[in-house]
Design an enzyme around this catalytic site. Sequence first.
Site, PDB file in Angstrom:
ATOM      1  CB  CYS A  58      -0.033   7.925  -7.649  1.00 52.54           C
ATOM      2  SG  CYS A  58       1.158   8.898  -8.619  1.00 52.54           S
ATOM      3  CB  ALA A 103      -3.082   5.586 -12.499  1.00 59.91           C
ATOM      4  CE  LYS A 104       0.190  -1.061  -9.375  1.00 60.88           C
ATOM      5  NZ  LYS A 104       0.285  -1.891 -10.591  1.00 60.88           N
ATOM      6  N   GLY A 105      -2.931   2.501  -7.375  1.00 58.08           N
ATOM      7  CA  GLY A 105      -3.628   2.724  -6.122  1.00 58.08           C
ATOM      8  C   GLY A 105      -3.215   1.697  -5.092  1.00 58.08           C
TER       9      GLY A 105
END
Length: 430
Positions: A58, A103-105
């Site tokens: 994201c 962001a993040k994953g």
Amino acid sequence: MADDPFENMLAQMDRAEEYAEVDHGIFERLKHPERTLKVTLPVKLESGGVEVFEGYRCQFDSARGPFKGGVRYHPSVTQREVEALAGWMTWKAALVDLPYGGAKGGVICEPKELTDRDLERLTRRYTEGIRRMIGPETDVPAPDMNTNPQTMAWMMDTYSMYEGYTVPKVVTGKPLEIGGTPGRVEATGRGVSIITERLFEYLERDLTEATVAVQGFGNVGANAARLLDDAGARVVAASDVTGGAYDPEGLDVPTLATHVDAGGLMEEYTAGVVRGVSDDRTRWDEAGHIDNETLLSLDVDVLIPAAVEGVITAHNVDDIRASAVVEAANGPTTVAADEILTERDVQVVPDILANTGGVIVSYLEWVQNSQEFSWPLQTVNAELERRIGSAFDETIARYDDGDVPDLRTAAYTIALERTASAHEYRGLFP
């Protein structure tokens, strides 16, 4: 709400809106991630079978700069969780005034059930899946839950193979040998320790007389416990997913950390202590096992939730007896619980301030990679302390103005105003 971290983040934003000087139209934009990618990851396991994993990345907001955020491997990963974490990353970067968006994953998996070779294949497959989104000037991943410098090395190598040359600054949190920076592994825990010390200075209390309980003895919790122990605080309890160790006289943190660093579990350690097989028998004769829920309710000066989100809720907040909570984890306290803690004058240092040490030192690593020049550990740690200390001072100043009800709201007003200001200057395209 406790079960939905994204709704929890939105509620935190809503609480801050009336105190932040932000145009309402921009505020509504800040509630929505720019994009979220879902990827399907078929991986041939070392056992010979093929398993299909699911992953996400994201990108929440890019007004202040490239996206920045970790990658986690965990069975509980969901799209909503990843989007919430990306939002929190946005506010963290803004609060400590870094030129980043959030962001993040995440990948849905149980790392304990995968071999090192499985994890490498999964990481490379995930990197290929998101590589069109990431890049050194676009989106820079980093380690998070169940990922580490080796994971980042695989990500960097995979990205570099497609580019045709080595690209160190596509990720941070790398091993030193391929462009990492000293101090990155300990950075989040060090930041938690610094913030705890600064909180005690603000409250005019003596940290050397304080008792501390740490829920989650992974990289962040263990390093925070080590440093607070070095600073003279008495760490009386620590835990992992198997439970915790408790000694009202204070844990032998270095011995416990050595056990965990070697891959040991807390339940193994406390069982060994009870049987008298600890290296320090005298210190540990009275120590014993404690479960995670009981740890949260201990009568201590500082509670440090350093595990997962949503552990302090409306259902257990009445059992919280700590006089201060320092959020090393992301989103450990729900809004309903937050309101009750505020009414009880329990100081809660929010995650978007307390655990920013990692993103600060990731930024320093990224800058060094850009310059192709490395800094010594002392420089990195000094810059970490300066930046996180400045963010703490700004948050306290906003709180002491008397308009905001708690430190979380104070931190959010600063982060929201900075992000909104970037949107105002940039305008709305097209």
